[in-house]
Design a protein around this motif. Structure first.
Motif, PDB file in Angstrom:
ATOM      1  N   ARG A 242     -24.419   1.006 -23.241  1.00 54.87           N
ATOM      2  CA  ARG A 242     -25.757   0.789 -23.269  1.00 54.87           C
ATOM      3  C   ARG A 242     -26.461   1.845 -24.017  1.00 54.87           C
ATOM      4  O   ARG A 242     -27.769   1.551 -24.483  1.00 54.87           O
TER       5      ARG A 242
ATOM      6  N   THR B 209     -27.113   0.052 -27.353  1.00 53.94           N
ATOM      7  CA  THR B 209     -27.518  -1.546 -27.284  1.00 53.94           C
ATOM      8  C   THR B 209     -28.827  -1.456 -28.317  1.00 53.94           C
ATOM      9  O   THR B 209     -28.761  -2.462 -28.915  1.00 53.94           O
TER      10      THR B 209
ATOM     11  N   ALA C  38     -19.832  -7.315 -26.326  1.00 53.24           N
ATOM     12  CA  ALA C  38     -21.043  -7.235 -25.302  1.00 53.24           C
ATOM     13  C   ALA C  38     -20.743  -8.008 -23.926  1.00 53.24           C
ATOM     14  O   ALA C  38     -21.014  -7.748 -22.757  1.00 53.24           O
TER      15      ALA C  38
END
Length: 690
Positions: free
Chosen positions: A456, A459, A488
């Motif tokens: 994350r 991202t 992912a």
């Protein structure tokens, strides 16, 4: 001082985060001898009992003790406590229903408690400490029941107090009083006029009075007001702003660099705020849609002798261009004229030009020349030089040049991407330089490979890299994109968890048939339980495979999804198949009555694309109603009306109204708004004779 503090059941009272049981300790800490303890306690008061300007029952209970703390000469930072009280009072008046009235909620109760102590604020406003006086006078916008008496008190204090900062605070308080009391409006306007015309007054006081006179009586703004304001502003001198450090992508406790940069930008904006910043904001707000006057004022700011005022001008120029439609060529030229030397002024000017890129094309040559003058050896050494004064303006100018789609940015971006410093910044703008795909795409692919698509933390940067690769369209990057997709999806755990998978699928979709090696993996994801992934996979499958039959069936399934965005994606995809998707018409017609306007718009667009002219009247009704409700839907509605040809005649009134509106409204971006305007002009031109 704290008599009765423990008699209150604080645990039964509420603040922003629940029970207020810790408030007594905060109040006591405000009397600490340790400045750090007092500062923390004050910060906690702002974040709990006065969170984002709110007033709670715990706020009301705390007020008598806060006043006592502020009254005690032994309290350190008394002025800070008074500022807290004044802020609570301002918010309480608003919360109570604006003005003098209402006693039914915490806001009204807080106003009552503070008005009972108006005499205390009078003493604060007459104290020997100018900091305390400055903090206290703001209370007279609301702390007296009698607005006329409050105005008289402020005028008297203005005449007796020689401190410029206190007098500025009095002028602002008078404007606040006028805003809350109709009886004070004209009186305040006349008083502001007398202050502004006093030749012996401090220039910033005269400018302040002029700005607030425009705010309290915008209908009385005359043709010479801006000219007078420019004259006052020219006499104002603002102390140099202490430069705030720029940021680079170096790791900062594991926080993503783009997040670090965003917070640094906010800190820098605060650091660059001066007394004039607020006054300029007041005047610009009062001038509103008088765009020519505001442009004159901004050009005066941009040419001011002090950097601080020029920085305000840059922000105001960017704000005007991005919020209002019109011919902004003169402001763009004025921003470009600041591209010389180093430091914050050229850096912010370049950043503003980048933010206004859709209408700032005339600045390209200036940016190109400026970048070349700073580049150094090797070619883009200035990108990663340690000196913030040089690195920041160079980076901002390169990024602005790239946002303009100017290939002169390419050599500098290449060197920047190779340097490994602030790479994420270059990646964000590289997608608009498709002429340089051959040199940019491999570097961005290598950068993507250095990130963790399943993390994350990474991202945002992964998504930016995938977006850039999709725009550049190099088939040679399929491998890294597929690797990102695999990573992912391996860590995906639900619709609400951020994932880079949709961005990877969108990049593959952009590559079209060239992404054929990824077809099997994409097909497998068309059944994903994650609707973000499923919708992106369906679109990618169509772009890659060209399998219409399968895609129509998949899109039909999306129309029954539980999430609006998936329904939207399914409807949008069906528009591409025309009459071949006739099986979807019944469901699409149902969706034209959906509760969410975005779904209604997408469904209506699909109904028209599939059903043709017979659907026009119903479709236009849905589109125009949605556009009137939510301006952002114009991004879809305007292009569709342009495609509808003669069928758009029934929307001509709405199109012309859009073209007559000089405010950009809530459209998501300047680029989107310019796109909407372009389509509206095309539709209007089509019916010029009719």
């Amino acid at each position: 001082m704290f008599n009765g503090l423990n008699d209150i059941d604080w645990s039964a009272l509420q603040h922003a985060y629940g029970s207020a049981q810790e408030v007594p300790a905060l109040l006591v800490s405000l009397r600490s001898e340790d400045p750090a303890v007092r500062r923390r306690a004050l910060d906690e008061c702002y974040s709990t009992v006065h969170h984002q300007g709110s007033v709670y029952d715990s706020t009301v209970a705390a007020l008598p003790f806060l006043v006592d703390v502020a009254e005690d000469p032994g309290t350190g930072d008394r002025s800070a406590v008074v500022r807290l009280l004044v802020s609570i009072g301002e918010s309480a008046v608003e919360q109570a229903g604006r003005g003098y009235g209402s006693d039914t909620d915490a806001g009204a109760q807080a106003v009552a408690v503070l008005r009972e102590r108006a005499a205390v604020f009078e003493r604060f406003a007459s104290d020997s400490d100018p900091g305390l006086r400055e903090a206290a006078v703001g209370a007279f916008a609301w702390c007296m029941e009698d607005a006329v008496a409050a105005g008289a008190f402020l005028r008297a204090r203005f005449g007796e107090d020689a401190d410029v900062q206190v007098r500025l605070a009095i002028v602002a308080a008078m404007a606040g009083l006028a805003a809350r009391s109709e009886t004070m409006g004209i009186a305040a306007w006349e008083w502001f006029g007398s202050v502004a015309h006093k030749g012996a007054a401090h220039p910033v006081l005269r400018f302040s009075a002029l700005a607030y006179s425009a705010q309290v009586a915008p209908d009385r703004i005359d043709d010479g007001l801006v000219e007078r304001g420019v004259g006052f502003l020219a006499e104002v001198r603002v102390a140099p702003v202490e430069p705030a450090a720029a940021t680079s992508q170096s790791a900062n406790g594991g926080v993503p660099p783009e997040v670090v940069a965003a917070f640094a930008d906010m800190d820098r904006a605060v650091a660059e705020t001066t007394v004039v910043t607020k006054l300029l904001g007041v005047l610009h707000g009062a001038l509103g849609d008088r765009l020519a006057d505001r442009a004159v004022l901004i050009r005066a700011q941009l040419s001011h002798v002090d950097d601080a005022v020029r920085l305000d001008g840059i922000r105001d120029a960017q704000g005007l261009i991005t919020a209002w439609r019109g011919d902004h060529a003169a402001l763009v030229d004025a921003l470009a004229d600041l591209l010389h030397g180093i430091g914050p002024v050229p850096a912010r000017a370049a950043g503003a030009l980048g933010a206004c890129a859709p209408v700032a094309g005339a600045a390209a040559d200036g940016l190109g020349t400026y970048v070349a003058s700073l580049a150094g050896e090797p070619l883009a050494a200035a990108w990663h030089v340690a000196d913030d004064e040089l690195r920041e303006p160079f980076q901002e100018a390169v990024l602005a040049l790239a946002k303009l789609g100017d290939v002169r940015a390419v050599p500098y971006l290449v060197e920047a991407l190779d340097s490994g410093v602030d790479t994420w910044k270059g990646v964000q703008v590289a997608g608009g330089l498709s002429e340089a795909t051959g040199v940019l795409a491999p570097r961005i692919a290598a950068y993507l490979a250095s990130l963790n698509p399943g993390s994350r933390r990474d991202t945002m940067r992964v998504n930016a890299a995938l977006s850039a690769l999709g725009k550049l369209g190099d088939p040679g990057t399929i491998g890294p994109i597929m690797d990102a997709l695999t990573a992912a999806t391996a860590t995906n755990s639900g619709n609400d968890v951020p994932t880079a998978a949709p961005a990877a699928l969108n990049a593959l979709a952009a590559l079209g048939p060239a992404a054929g090696p990824a077809a099997d993996a994409v097909w497998a994801l068309t059944g994903s339980a994650n609707l973000h992934i499923q919708a992106a996979a369906v679109k990618a499958w169509w772009r890659i495979s060209g399998d219409q039959d399968a895609t129509v069936k998949l899109a039909l399934n999306l129309l029954d999804a539980s999430a609006w965005f998936a329904i939207n994606d399914g409807a949008s995809l069906l528009t591409e198949f025309g009459p071949d998707a006739a099986a979807a018409l019944p469901r699409l017609r149902e969706l034209m009555g959906h509760s969410y306007e975005w779904v209604r718009v997408s469904a209506a667009a699909a109904v028209w694309a599939i059903g043709g002219e017979t659907e026009t009247e119903a479709v236009l009704g849905v589109l125009l109603a949605a556009w009137n409700r939510n301006a952002v839907t114009g991004r879809v509605v305007a292009p569709l009306l342009d495609r509808m040809g003669d069928d758009a005649r029934l929307a001509l009134e709405r199109i012309r109204a859009e073209l007559a509106n000089n405010h950009r409204g809530d459209v998501a971006s300047l680029r989107d708004d310019e796109m909407v305007l372009g389509h509206c002009r095309a539709v209007a031109d089509r019916f010029t004779d009719g």
